[in-house]
Scaffold this motif. Structure first.
Motif, short mmCIF file in Angstrom:
data_model
loop_
_atom_site.label_atom_id
_atom_site.label_comp_id
_atom_site.label_asym_id
_atom_site.label_seq_id
_atom_site.Cartn_x
_atom_site.Cartn_y
_atom_site.Cartn_z
N LYS A 137 -2.47 13.88 5.11
CA LYS A 137 -3.79 13.19 5.45
C LYS A 137 -4.96 13.58 4.64
CE LYS A 137 -2.62 12.18 10.42
NZ LYS A 137 -2.79 12.22 11.66
N VAL A 138 -4.91 13.28 3.27
CA VAL A 138 -5.84 13.74 2.42
C VAL A 138 -6.32 12.70 1.60
CG1 VAL A 138 -4.67 16.14 1.94
CG2 VAL A 138 -3.75 14.35 0.61
N ASP A 139 -7.63 12.91 0.86
CA ASP A 139 -8.09 11.70 0.24
C ASP A 139 -7.36 11.32 -1.15
OD1 ASP A 139 -10.03 11.73 1.96
OD2 ASP A 139 -11.58 12.86 0.78
N GLU A 140 -6.39 12.23 -1.44
CA GLU A 140 -5.53 12.00 -2.70
C GLU A 140 -4.58 10.88 -2.32
OE1 GLU A 140 -7.73 15.64 -3.35
OE2 GLU A 140 -6.28 15.12 -1.84
N ASN A 141 -4.36 10.75 -1.18
CA ASN A 141 -3.44 9.76 -0.59
C ASN A 141 -3.94 8.50 -0.29
OD1 ASN A 141 -1.28 8.16 0.75
ND2 ASN A 141 -0.86 9.94 2.30
N GLU A 142 -3.85 7.55 -1.32
CA GLU A 142 -4.78 6.47 -1.23
C GLU A 142 -4.37 5.54 -0.15
OE1 GLU A 142 -4.56 4.51 -4.98
OE2 GLU A 142 -5.85 5.91 -5.93
N ASP A 143 -3.13 5.39 0.14
CA ASP A 143 -2.29 4.81 1.25
C ASP A 143 -2.90 5.14 2.58
OD1 ASP A 143 -0.87 2.89 2.62
OD2 ASP A 143 0.49 4.59 3.16
N TYR A 144 -3.14 6.59 2.88
CA TYR A 144 -3.70 7.01 3.92
C TYR A 144 -5.03 6.45 4.30
CZ TYR A 144 -6.09 10.46 6.87
OH TYR A 144 -6.76 10.79 8.04
N VAL A 145 -5.92 6.68 3.31
CA VAL A 145 -7.22 6.41 3.05
C VAL A 145 -7.40 4.84 3.77
CG1 VAL A 145 -9.32 5.96 1.68
CG2 VAL A 145 -7.97 8.01 1.50
N ARG A 146 -6.57 3.83 2.90
CA ARG A 146 -6.69 2.46 3.31
C ARG A 146 -6.27 2.40 4.85
NH1 ARG A 146 -4.75 1.75 -2.38
NH2 ARG A 146 -2.78 2.03 -1.65
N MET B 222 1.76 2.11 7.62
CA MET B 222 1.19 2.77 8.23
C MET B 222 1.58 3.76 9.12
SD MET B 222 -0.98 -0.72 9.61
CE MET B 222 -2.54 -0.16 9.96
N TRP B 223 2.08 4.65 8.45
CA TRP B 223 2.71 5.96 9.02
C TRP B 223 1.80 6.92 9.52
CZ3 TRP B 223 7.88 7.51 9.03
CH2 TRP B 223 8.00 8.88 9.37
N HIS B 224 0.55 6.76 9.13
CA HIS B 224 -0.31 7.90 9.83
C HIS B 224 -1.04 7.48 11.06
CE1 HIS B 224 0.36 11.12 6.92
NE2 HIS B 224 0.08 10.25 5.79
N SER C 151 0.81 -1.08 -0.13
CA SER C 151 -0.05 0.08 -0.04
C SER C 151 0.67 1.03 0.04
CB SER C 151 -0.91 0.03 1.34
OG SER C 151 -1.67 1.12 1.30
N ALA C 152 1.85 1.22 0.79
CA ALA C 152 2.74 2.43 1.04
C ALA C 152 3.51 2.65 -0.21
CB ALA C 152 3.46 2.50 2.37
N GLU C 153 4.10 1.50 -0.69
CA GLU C 153 5.01 1.62 -1.91
C GLU C 153 4.19 2.03 -3.06
OE1 GLU C 153 8.22 1.72 -1.63
OE2 GLU C 153 8.84 1.50 0.32
N MET C 154 3.05 1.56 -3.24
CA MET C 154 2.34 2.09 -4.46
C MET C 154 2.31 3.59 -4.48
SD MET C 154 0.03 -0.95 -5.84
CE MET C 154 -0.98 -1.42 -4.44
N GLN C 155 1.71 4.01 -3.40
CA GLN C 155 1.41 5.55 -3.11
C GLN C 155 2.83 6.21 -3.53
OE1 GLN C 155 -1.49 7.00 -2.45
NE2 GLN C 155 -0.16 8.98 -3.00
N LEU C 156 3.92 5.84 -2.96
CA LEU C 156 5.08 6.41 -3.04
C LEU C 156 5.51 6.43 -4.41
CD1 LEU C 156 7.15 5.27 -0.18
CD2 LEU C 156 6.58 7.70 -0.59
N GLY C 157 5.05 5.58 -5.34
CA GLY C 157 5.39 5.42 -6.60
C GLY C 157 4.40 6.32 -7.76
N VAL C 158 3.38 6.51 -7.14
CA VAL C 158 2.48 7.30 -8.15
C VAL C 158 2.21 8.62 -7.42
CG1 VAL C 158 1.22 5.11 -8.91
CG2 VAL C 158 0.28 6.34 -6.91
N GLY C 159 2.32 8.82 -6.22
CA GLY C 159 2.13 10.24 -5.70
C GLY C 159 2.93 10.41 -4.39
N LYS C 160 4.18 10.48 -4.61
CA LYS C 160 5.02 10.76 -3.36
C LYS C 160 4.81 12.05 -2.55
CE LYS C 160 9.91 10.72 -2.29
NZ LYS C 160 11.50 10.30 -2.57
N GLY C 161 4.46 13.14 -3.46
CA GLY C 161 4.36 14.13 -2.56
C GLY C 161 2.96 14.41 -1.87
N VAL C 162 2.14 13.51 -1.77
CA VAL C 162 1.16 13.56 -1.01
C VAL C 162 1.29 12.38 0.23
CG1 VAL C 162 -0.62 14.66 -2.25
CG2 VAL C 162 -0.55 12.23 -2.21
N PHE C 163 2.41 11.70 -0.03
CA PHE C 163 2.32 10.54 0.84
C PHE C 163 2.13 10.94 2.46
CE2 PHE C 163 4.93 7.38 3.47
CZ PHE C 163 4.26 6.34 3.14
N ARG C 164 2.87 11.93 2.92
CA ARG C 164 2.95 12.11 4.28
C ARG C 164 1.62 13.18 4.89
NH1 ARG C 164 7.37 10.64 6.85
NH2 ARG C 164 9.40 10.32 5.34
#
Length: 482
Positions: free
Chosen positions: A178-187, A219-221, A163-176
């Protein structure tokens, strides 16, 4: 009763005769014990590891999570186009083959070979073991139960690394963020909401739940919310930045483990990236010391850069930049199998996959990482096959190479022999499609469950203590660093 009485009637009726008969029997038994057992004690050397005792099992309940948090993530990964972070030629080749097999179940999808992801694949192998039909799981230390009230622990089947690595691959800028664009955070939030709303969590406050957080950013957040649970981690380095901020007034390298602790959490091995070398296949090693990896690291990893400058131009030493991708993997195999010792300095965190690659390559690890935690300690004695060097000694000019050259051939052969005896306990791959199938009896998955089992009495005690506390009173966070 009749059979028992008939046995008793055959015994001598007088106490002195009975005593004499039993005495002679025990003396005879003792003589046999001394005759056959004493030579073993004199000639055997202690093993480098302590095998798992088979009679006991840990009862595991699988938390009820949709496939969207585990195997569907694999489906999503293999549907991605290649990109700069997740791109891997091996995975691209696998991806092409998978697209031609439209009827392939997502439960049979392989885990990525990309080194950034593969090294953190613990959750994949544990879940595969638990999903294996019980009649095929005779070698597993974990027994799956289907009622949480019968369970010792509850395993949460979230592929957090993927989950985390895919988010870092497609949208690293929002990884940290807590926004809906961060799919890892939503999961992450959905997993926590589902698990915390369950009766199993409410029963224990999550203390008997098991999460896999091997990737430092997994599970950073939501880490504070799952802190009471048993966390499977490769080390405690991922908490460094959070804890150093919390330690106001203290030294910046003081880690206050209020979320992680050896008392409740379990250190697990990275998944090795290099193939296993059998002792019978070992050949002459020409290089004294080998290292392949990034020179520049942060925080505790600054020692790596200093070591690099000390060693890079020394004879019999190979220091290479790189990571074991397709090309680097072949270089690493050749380098580790051709070297007596493999350097393991701290990086951004105290450990790395490199240590387990060295063990599988029978290259004696030289560990220069003062804060390192290691998997399965108490069941494994790393000093039987590794060299531990304080940072202060390693950074003295000429000291480290002089120390390594002082080892005799017999000493190195003994270390390598001991290493060969424990290679199997760091093996995850069970050779079955999708990882679903019988685990290796003395492999990594069973050893992880054995370590979790050691936590069960403490977990139960903590749950009981929490129940008797008056309403509104909570257990304070304390530092449990060792």
């Amino acid at each position: 009763m009749a059979s028992k009485n008939s046995f008793l009637l055959k015994l001598p009726c007088k106490t002195p005769s009975l005593f004499l008969s039993l005495s002679l029997f025990f003396l005879f038994t003792l003589s046999l014990f001394i005759l056959f057992y004493t030579p073993i004690l004199k000639t055997s050397s202690p093993p480098p590891y302590f095998p798992i005792s088979p009679p006991t099992t840990i009862k595991v309940y699988l938390a009820d999570l949709p496939n969207s948090f585990n195997y569907d993530l694999l489906t999503h990964y293999w549907s991605l186009n290649t990109d700069t972070r997740l791109g891997s030629q091996v995975d691209n080749d696998i991806r092409k083959k998978l697209t031609k097999r439209s009827n392939l179940s997502h439960f049979l999808l392989p885990y990525p070979e990309n080194p950034l992801i593969k090294q953190y694949s613990t959750e994949y192998w544990i879940l595969g073991d638990l999903l294996t039909p019980q009649e095929l799981r005779g070698a597993s230390f974990a027994k799956r139960v289907f009622d949480f009230s019968e369970a010792d622990v509850v395993f949460v089947p979230f592929f957090a690394t993927l989950s985390a690595e895919m988010q870092l691959g497609v949208g690293k800028g929002v990884f940290r963020k807590k926004v809906d664009e961060n799919e890892d955070y939503v999961r992450q939030k959905k997993v926590v909401d589902l698990v915390k709303s369950s009766d199993a969590w409410k029963r224990s406050g999550g203390r008997d739940h098991v999460f896999v957080l091997t990737d430092p950013v997994a599970m950073w957040h939501v880490r504070a919310e799952i802190a009471p649970a048993v966390l499977l981690v490769v080390d405690f380095g991922g908490w460094y930045r959070l804890d150093s901020k919390a330690s106001s007034g203290n030294s910046s390298d003081m880690i206050q483990h209020t979320q992680v602790s050896l008392l409740k959490d379990v250190i697990v091995p990275y998944t090795h990236l290099l193939p296993r070398l059998q002792l019978s296949e070992d050949q002459n090693r020409q290089t004294l010391l080998y290292f392949k990896g990034a020179k520049h690291r942060h925080r505790g990893g600054l020692v790596r850069e200093k070591l690099w400058d000390l060693l890079v131009n020394e004879p019999d030493v190979v220091m290479e930049e790189g990571f074991p991708n397709a090309t680097g993997k072949e270089q690493s195999i050749k380098g580790m199998r051709g070297s007596e010792f493999c350097l393991h300095p701290a990086g951004d965190t105290p450990t790395s996959c490199r240590l387990f690659d060295a063990i599988l390559s029978l290259c004696i690890p030289v560990i220069v990482s003062d804060d390192i935690e290691l998997p399965f300690e108490g069941m494994v004695d790393y000093s039987n096959f590794s060299i531990f060097v304080p940072v202060s000694d390693a950074l003295q000019p000429n000291w480290l190479l002089g120390h390594l050259r002082s080892f005799s051939k017999n000493q190195k052969d003994t270390l390598r022999l001991n290493m060969a005896h424990i290679q199997h306990i760091f093996e995850f791959d069970n050779g079955h499609p999708g990882g679903i199938g019988p685990v290796l009896p003395e492999g990594a998955v069973n050893y992880i469950w054995k370590k979790v089992y050691q936590k069960v009495p403490m977990i139960k005690e903590t749950i009981i203590r929490e129940k008797r506390k008056p309403k509104g009173v909570s257990v304070p966070l304390r530092c449990h660093c060792t």
